[in-house]
Motif scaffolding. Structure first.
Motif, PDB file in Angstrom:
ATOM      1  N   PRO A   1       7.842 -14.640  85.192  1.00  0.00           N
ATOM      2  CA  PRO A   1       6.880 -14.990  84.154  1.00  0.00           C
ATOM      3  C   PRO A   1       7.197 -14.332  82.811  1.00  0.00           C
ATOM      4  O   PRO A   1       7.892 -13.315  82.760  1.00  0.00           O
ATOM      5  N   GLN A   2       6.675 -14.939  81.752  1.00  0.00           N
ATOM      6  CA  GLN A   2       6.860 -14.358  80.430  1.00  0.00           C
ATOM      7  C   GLN A   2       6.258 -12.955  80.409  1.00  0.00           C
ATOM      8  O   GLN A   2       5.187 -12.709  80.955  1.00  0.00           O
ATOM      9  N   GLY A   3       6.952 -12.027  79.784  1.00  0.00           N
ATOM     10  CA  GLY A   3       6.460 -10.653  79.735  1.00  0.00           C
ATOM     11  C   GLY A   3       6.668  -9.932  81.059  1.00  0.00           C
ATOM     12  O   GLY A   3       6.069  -8.890  81.302  1.00  0.00           O
TER      13      GLY A   3
ATOM     14  N   ASP B   1      10.912 -17.518  82.120  1.00  0.00           N
ATOM     15  CA  ASP B   1      10.173 -17.725  80.879  1.00  0.00           C
ATOM     16  C   ASP B   1      10.551 -16.649  79.865  1.00  0.00           C
ATOM     17  O   ASP B   1      10.144 -15.495  80.007  1.00  0.00           O
ATOM     18  N   GLU B   2      11.324 -17.026  78.880  1.00  0.00           N
ATOM     19  CA  GLU B   2      11.788 -16.119  77.823  1.00  0.00           C
ATOM     20  C   GLU B   2      12.255 -14.770  78.354  1.00  0.00           C
ATOM     21  O   GLU B   2      11.689 -13.730  78.039  1.00  0.00           O
ATOM     22  N   PRO B   3      13.305 -14.792  79.168  1.00  0.00           N
ATOM     23  CA  PRO B   3      13.773 -13.527  79.735  1.00  0.00           C
ATOM     24  C   PRO B   3      14.252 -12.531  78.677  1.00  0.00           C
ATOM     25  O   PRO B   3      14.191 -11.330  78.911  1.00  0.00           O
TER      26      PRO B   3
ATOM     27  N   GLU C   1      -4.389 -31.158  74.826  1.00  0.00           N
ATOM     28  CA  GLU C   1      -3.131 -31.516  75.473  1.00  0.00           C
ATOM     29  C   GLU C   1      -1.988 -30.828  74.733  1.00  0.00           C
ATOM     30  O   GLU C   1      -1.849 -30.944  73.522  1.00  0.00           O
ATOM     31  N   VAL C   2      -1.200 -30.051  75.471  1.00  0.00           N
ATOM     32  CA  VAL C   2      -0.112 -29.291  74.857  1.00  0.00           C
ATOM     33  C   VAL C   2       1.234 -29.981  75.075  1.00  0.00           C
ATOM     34  O   VAL C   2       2.067 -30.050  74.187  1.00  0.00           O
ATOM     35  N   LEU C   3       1.440 -30.508  76.274  1.00  0.00           N
ATOM     36  CA  LEU C   3       2.690 -31.214  76.574  1.00  0.00           C
ATOM     37  C   LEU C   3       2.416 -32.709  76.574  1.00  0.00           C
ATOM     38  O   LEU C   3       1.501 -33.174  77.245  1.00  0.00           O
TER      39      LEU C   3
ATOM     40  N   GLY D   1      -2.160 -29.338  79.655  1.00  0.00           N
ATOM     41  CA  GLY D   1      -2.809 -28.632  78.546  1.00  0.00           C
ATOM     42  C   GLY D   1      -3.893 -27.726  79.065  1.00  0.00           C
ATOM     43  O   GLY D   1      -3.941 -27.394  80.256  1.00  0.00           O
ATOM     44  N   TYR D   2      -4.746 -27.329  78.151  1.00  0.00           N
ATOM     45  CA  TYR D   2      -5.824 -26.408  78.521  1.00  0.00           C
ATOM     46  C   TYR D   2      -7.138 -27.058  78.136  1.00  0.00           C
ATOM     47  O   TYR D   2      -7.383 -27.304  76.953  1.00  0.00           O
ATOM     48  N   GLY D   3      -7.955 -27.375  79.125  1.00  0.00           N
ATOM     49  CA  GLY D   3      -9.215 -28.044  78.845  1.00  0.00           C
ATOM     50  C   GLY D   3      -8.948 -29.341  78.096  1.00  0.00           C
ATOM     51  O   GLY D   3      -8.119 -30.150  78.516  1.00  0.00           O
TER      52      GLY D   3
ATOM     53  N   GLU E   1      13.642 -20.577  76.349  1.00  0.00           N
ATOM     54  CA  GLU E   1      14.100 -19.502  75.461  1.00  0.00           C
ATOM     55  C   GLU E   1      13.887 -19.829  73.999  1.00  0.00           C
ATOM     56  O   GLU E   1      13.761 -20.989  73.610  1.00  0.00           O
ATOM     57  N   GLN E   2      13.853 -18.781  73.187  1.00  0.00           N
ATOM     58  CA  GLN E   2      13.943 -18.931  71.734  1.00  0.00           C
ATOM     59  C   GLN E   2      15.307 -18.471  71.254  1.00  0.00           C
ATOM     60  O   GLN E   2      15.757 -18.834  70.178  1.00  0.00           O
ATOM     61  N   ASN E   3      15.923 -17.589  72.070  1.00  0.00           N
ATOM     62  CA  ASN E   3      17.218 -17.032  71.708  1.00  0.00           C
ATOM     63  C   ASN E   3      18.298 -18.089  71.934  1.00  0.00           C
ATOM     64  O   ASN E   3      18.889 -18.168  73.012  1.00  0.00           O
TER      65      ASN E   3
ATOM     66  N   GLY F   1      12.755 -23.644  72.445  1.00  0.00           N
ATOM     67  CA  GLY F   1      11.544 -23.974  71.693  1.00  0.00           C
ATOM     68  C   GLY F   1      11.046 -22.778  70.923  1.00  0.00           C
ATOM     69  O   GLY F   1      11.224 -21.636  71.349  1.00  0.00           O
ATOM     70  N   ALA F   2      10.403 -23.049  69.775  1.00  0.00           N
ATOM     71  CA  ALA F   2       9.867 -21.965  68.955  1.00  0.00           C
ATOM     72  C   ALA F   2       8.538 -21.482  69.547  1.00  0.00           C
ATOM     73  O   ALA F   2       8.062 -22.026  70.541  1.00  0.00           O
ATOM     74  N   ASN F   3       7.932 -20.494  68.927  1.00  0.00           N
ATOM     75  CA  ASN F   3       6.633 -20.001  69.383  1.00  0.00           C
ATOM     76  C   ASN F   3       5.627 -21.141  69.400  1.00  0.00           C
ATOM     77  O   ASN F   3       5.530 -21.906  68.449  1.00  0.00           O
ATOM     78  N   GLY F   4       4.905 -21.246  70.476  1.00  0.00           N
ATOM     79  CA  GLY F   4       3.848 -22.247  70.550  1.00  0.00           C
ATOM     80  C   GLY F   4       4.346 -23.652  70.824  1.00  0.00           C
ATOM     81  O   GLY F   4       3.564 -24.605  70.812  1.00  0.00           O
ATOM     82  N   ALA F   5       5.630 -23.830  71.088  1.00  0.00           N
ATOM     83  CA  ALA F   5       6.164 -25.166  71.344  1.00  0.00           C
ATOM     84  C   ALA F   5       5.654 -25.720  72.673  1.00  0.00           C
ATOM     85  O   ALA F   5       5.589 -26.936  72.867  1.00  0.00           O
ATOM     86  N   GLY F   6       5.298 -24.818  73.576  1.00  0.00           N
ATOM     87  CA  GLY F   6       4.817 -25.252  74.888  1.00  0.00           C
ATOM     88  C   GLY F   6       5.738 -24.847  76.022  1.00  0.00           C
ATOM     89  O   GLY F   6       5.673 -25.408  77.121  1.00  0.00           O
ATOM     90  N   LYS F   7       6.546 -23.838  75.780  1.00  0.00           N
ATOM     91  CA  LYS F   7       7.503 -23.417  76.805  1.00  0.00           C
ATOM     92  C   LYS F   7       6.787 -22.850  78.030  1.00  0.00           C
ATOM     93  O   LYS F   7       7.041 -23.261  79.169  1.00  0.00           O
ATOM     94  N   THR F   8       5.885 -21.884  77.777  1.00  0.00           N
ATOM     95  CA  THR F   8       5.168 -21.280  78.893  1.00  0.00           C
ATOM     96  C   THR F   8       4.317 -22.322  79.604  1.00  0.00           C
ATOM     97  O   THR F   8       4.215 -22.336  80.836  1.00  0.00           O
ATOM     98  N   THR F   9       3.726 -23.223  78.826  1.00  0.00           N
ATOM     99  CA  THR F   9       2.908 -24.274  79.422  1.00  0.00           C
ATOM    100  C   THR F   9       3.757 -25.137  80.353  1.00  0.00           C
ATOM    101  O   THR F   9       3.304 -25.534  81.432  1.00  0.00           O
ATOM    102  N   THR F  10       4.990 -25.419  79.952  1.00  0.00           N
ATOM    103  CA  THR F  10       5.895 -26.195  80.806  1.00  0.00           C
ATOM    104  C   THR F  10       6.128 -25.474  82.129  1.00  0.00           C
ATOM    105  O   THR F  10       6.059 -26.071  83.212  1.00  0.00           O
ATOM    106  N   MET F  11       6.393 -24.170  82.041  1.00  0.00           N
ATOM    107  CA  MET F  11       6.618 -23.378  83.254  1.00  0.00           C
ATOM    108  C   MET F  11       5.394 -23.406  84.158  1.00  0.00           C
ATOM    109  O   MET F  11       5.504 -23.584  85.372  1.00  0.00           O
ATOM    110  N   ARG F  12       4.223 -23.226  83.538  1.00  0.00           N
ATOM    111  CA  ARG F  12       2.992 -23.220  84.331  1.00  0.00           C
ATOM    112  C   ARG F  12       2.756 -24.569  84.994  1.00  0.00           C
ATOM    113  O   ARG F  12       2.281 -24.639  86.134  1.00  0.00           O
ATOM    114  N   ALA F  13       3.090 -25.631  84.265  1.00  0.00           N
ATOM    115  CA  ALA F  13       2.858 -26.966  84.815  1.00  0.00           C
ATOM    116  C   ALA F  13       3.793 -27.227  85.991  1.00  0.00           C
ATOM    117  O   ALA F  13       3.386 -27.769  87.017  1.00  0.00           O
TER     118      ALA F  13
END
Ligand code: ATP
Ligand code: MG
Lengths: 239, 414
Positions: A86-88, A161-163, A20-22, A15-17, A194-196, A39-51
């Motif tokens: 990375p995303q984006g 991450d969300e290609p 806890e996100v995951l 998580g961040y500080g 992905e969301q797609n 996962g939908a927006n904010g589900a924690g996909k990017t956080t999973t990748m970062r972790a």
């Protein structure tokens, strides 16, 4: 399964500080397998990748090729063979296409000239534009660049991450074909978040569904594609 | 002939352009040395010394994107290191006599500033933009306070500073000790600027240089490429500080004194370096040189305006002839800077390149990849091509023509 998996994640929390996100994820990616986390927006996909890639503090175990990389730094994880799109896209806009690719090979010791030619061969449009500033590429080209750049570190596992983000359906199709080729022709393993759902599940060997930091469903790509709740939530199909 | 003219990179025309550019600047330097007055040459030398420090700043702020207001501190540390060593104020191990000749204090200043710079780079891991600027600003003032601190007077000279040293030209130069002192410092500064510029260009072309720009463009993406942010930031802060330290050392030897109250050793100095960088063009190879020249000479001109403003026509209507107006020089300089920021947005070098690219574009040699013929008709990616929103280059970095061919890589030496 987790015994011979290339990537084996157990009880991953991050998580961040104080947030806890995951909340304890378990998943695996086998050798030569494409695994999608939906996962939908904010589900924690990017956080999973970062972790997984060591960008944020994490708890639980992350094993890669049988080696515990839970405590490793991002550059050590890249060296171990995990690369990320990375995303984006994370294009280095002021560098040329070629410099972007060379950045991708940053951790490689020795010459990367052959790698460059190899990926220019797979992505000829990048070869045409090798001396152009990467910021002037189209969105689709930048996504291809991000994939090629990630491959420059000679990874065994590619994290995407969300290609499909911000790409037209036709371009997304093209891109997923390329990702499939990485598995089929280059022996890569891929973890794609992905969301797609439609296109990614069609590509996936296996998939997980992530909702607010927890995995709520898992199955093969086809099983999940056929699942009614998935259809409703991610494909907008109402039964 | 259609404009812009396309010149292939590395062709003889491209080299001719470079030779003309370097030759022109070289000729200017040569004539300046022979024909300019002592004060004019002294001013030019100041510009060269500032250009050295700005070359250092350009590495961390221009190319790596870490805003530093701490470079006056490296300048001061370099200056005091030289002053303390040549005057024998610091303990030299194993020797009773002072072994330090002025020339050898410069590499020492570089090493000291490199080590301190690495430490100053640590906050850059967590802090960005103005927060990092704030921390480095505090560093500048702390260093200045330390040099003034009474307890250290025996070493640093405290509030009065250190006087009575210098750097006479060595005999191999053939220059006469005192009468050619101005020329000696001019050549020395020019030589050091050239060496530092070549080293910095080499660094930028290396793998580390690409990593630096990657960190500036997208830190997260750089990290996932395996770029160790800690190593890159501390290393570049160190190198950048070392270069500024050499400039400070040169400055002290030329001035023959150091004193913590000299404005350039404080916040004013940090701002001066930053202004020179922005005016000349951040992340441009000629930026530090042009910016420093602009800063020193325009500042000097503005000061001239401050001397006897009422001789000027319009001001003469308001004030009596011969009256001095305190601060008018500063105001003039400020107005010129504002005008500059408004009309020359990418710095002098960036703007000159933009103009040049309307006349001449340096294009890369055609890549030799088999099987690639027409880029516009290959598959769905081709159709998206030019129409997509993402195809416009980012505005900040894209100082050059937004056309399909990038006229220059950011680090190319022409
Ligand atoms: N840097 C951050 N600091 C604090 N909270 C964050 C940070 N990044 C993400 N979050 C929070 O973590 C949660 C998950 O975010 P994450 O970026 O992982 O989602 P995601 O699934 O990738 O979404 P998207 O599809 O929009 O990219 C969100 O609630 C978000 O607000
Ligand atoms: Mg995300």
């Amino acid at each position: 399964m987790s015994g011979d998996a290339l990537l084996a994640v157990t009880g991953l929390t991050a998580g961040y500080g104080p947030v806890e996100v995951l909340h304890g994820l378990d998943f695996t990616v086998g050798e030569g397998e494409i695994v999608v986390i939906l996962g939908a927006n904010g589900a924690g996909k990017t956080t999973t990748m970062r972790a997984v890639s060591g960008m944020i503090p994490r708890h639980g175990t992350v094993e890669f090729g049988g080696v515990d990389i839970s405590g490793a730094k991002p550059d050590a994880i890249v060296r171990a063979g995990v690369s990320q799109v990375p995303q984006g896209r994370g294009t280095f806009t002021d560098l040329t296409v070629e410099d972007n690719l060379e950045c991708g090979g940053y951790t490689v010791k020795g010459s990367i000239a052959e790698d460059l030619e190899r990926w220019y061969g797979v992505f000829p449009r990048l070869a045409e534009r090798r001396d152009q500033k990467a910021g002037s590429l189209s969105g689709g080209e930048q996504q291809m660049l991000a994939v090629a750049r990630a491959m420059m570190s000679r990874p065994k596992l590619l994290l995407c991450d969300e290609p499909s983000l911000g790409l037209a359906p036709l371009i997304t199709k093209e891109l997923f074909k390329v990702l499939g080729n990485l598995r089929d022709e280059h022996g890569m393993s891929l973890l794609i978040v992905e969301q797609n759902a439609g296109m990614s599940l069609a590509l996936a060997d296996r998939a997980y569904v992530l909702e607010t930091g927890s995995i709520v469903a898992t199955g093969t790509g086809d099983e999940l594609l056929a699942d009614d709740t998935i259809k409703e939530a991610y494909l907008g199909v109402v039964n | 002939m259609n404009l812009p003219v396309r010149v292939v990179k590395g062709s003889w025309q491209n080299w001719l352009g470079r030779v003309v550019l370097f030759g022109g600047v070289g000729l200017f330097m040569f004539r300046a040395m022979n024909e300019w007055s002592r004060s004019g040459l002294g001013l030019l030398t100041d510009a060269l010394i500032i250009a050295i420090a700005v070359t250092g700043l350009n590495l961390i702020t221009g190319y790596t994107g870490q805003l530093s207001l701490g470079h006056a501190a490296f300048f001061a540390i370099g200056a005091f290191t030289s002053a303390m060593l040549v005057t024998g104020k610091v303990w030299s191990p194993f020797f009773t006599d002072n072994i330090w000749t002025p020339g050898w204090t410069m590499p020492v200043a570089a090493v000291v500033c490199f080590l301190i710079g690495m430490v100053v780079g640590i906050p850059a891991l967590r802090l960005k933009g103005i927060y990092l600027a704030l921390v480095t600003l505090v560093f500048t003032e702390a260093v200045r306070a330390l040099f003034k601190y009474g307890e250290f007077e025996g070493v640093t000279g405290g509030a009065t500073g250190i006087k009575g040293f210098g750097y006479l030209p060595p005999s191999w130069t053939g220059l006469d000790g005192r009468s050619d002192l101005v020329k000696w410092f001019f050549w020395l500064s020019l030589a050091i600027l050239v060496v530092v510029s070549i080293l910095s260009a080499g660094l930028l072309r290396s793998r580390i240089g690409r990593a630096m720009v990657a960190v500036r463009d997208n830190e997260t993406a750089a990290a996932v490429m395996g770029v160790n942010l800690f190593s890159i930031k501390t290393l570049v802060f160190g190198l950048s500080g070392a270069i500024a330290g050499v400039a400070g050392s040169l400055y002290a030897l030329k001035l023959t004194l150091v004193d913590a109250d000299i404005p350039i050793f404080g916040l004013f100095g940090s701002v001066t370096l930053l202004v020179a960088l922005v005016v000349g063009g951040a992340a441009q190879n000629w930026g530090p040189f042009v910016g420093a020249m602009f800063y020193v000479f325009v500042n000097d001109f503005a000061r001239g305006v401050g001397e006897a403003p009422s001789d000027a026509v319009i001001l003469g209507w308001f004030v009596d002839s011969g009256t001095k107006i305190n601060g008018l020089g500063g105001v003039t300089f400020g107005v010129l800077l504002i005008l500059f920021a408004r009309f020359v947005p990418f710095g002098a070098v960036g703007t000159m390149r933009m103009w040049r690219s309307k006349l001449v574009q340096v294009v890369p040699r055609v890549p030799a990849v088999a099987g690639v013929v027409d880029s516009r008709s290959s598959g769905p990616l081709g159709e998206e091509g030019s129409g997509s929103v993402d195809s416009t280059p980012s505005s900040i970095g894209a100082v050059e023509s937004p056309g399909p061919i990038d006229p220059d890589r950011p680090d190319s030496p022409s």
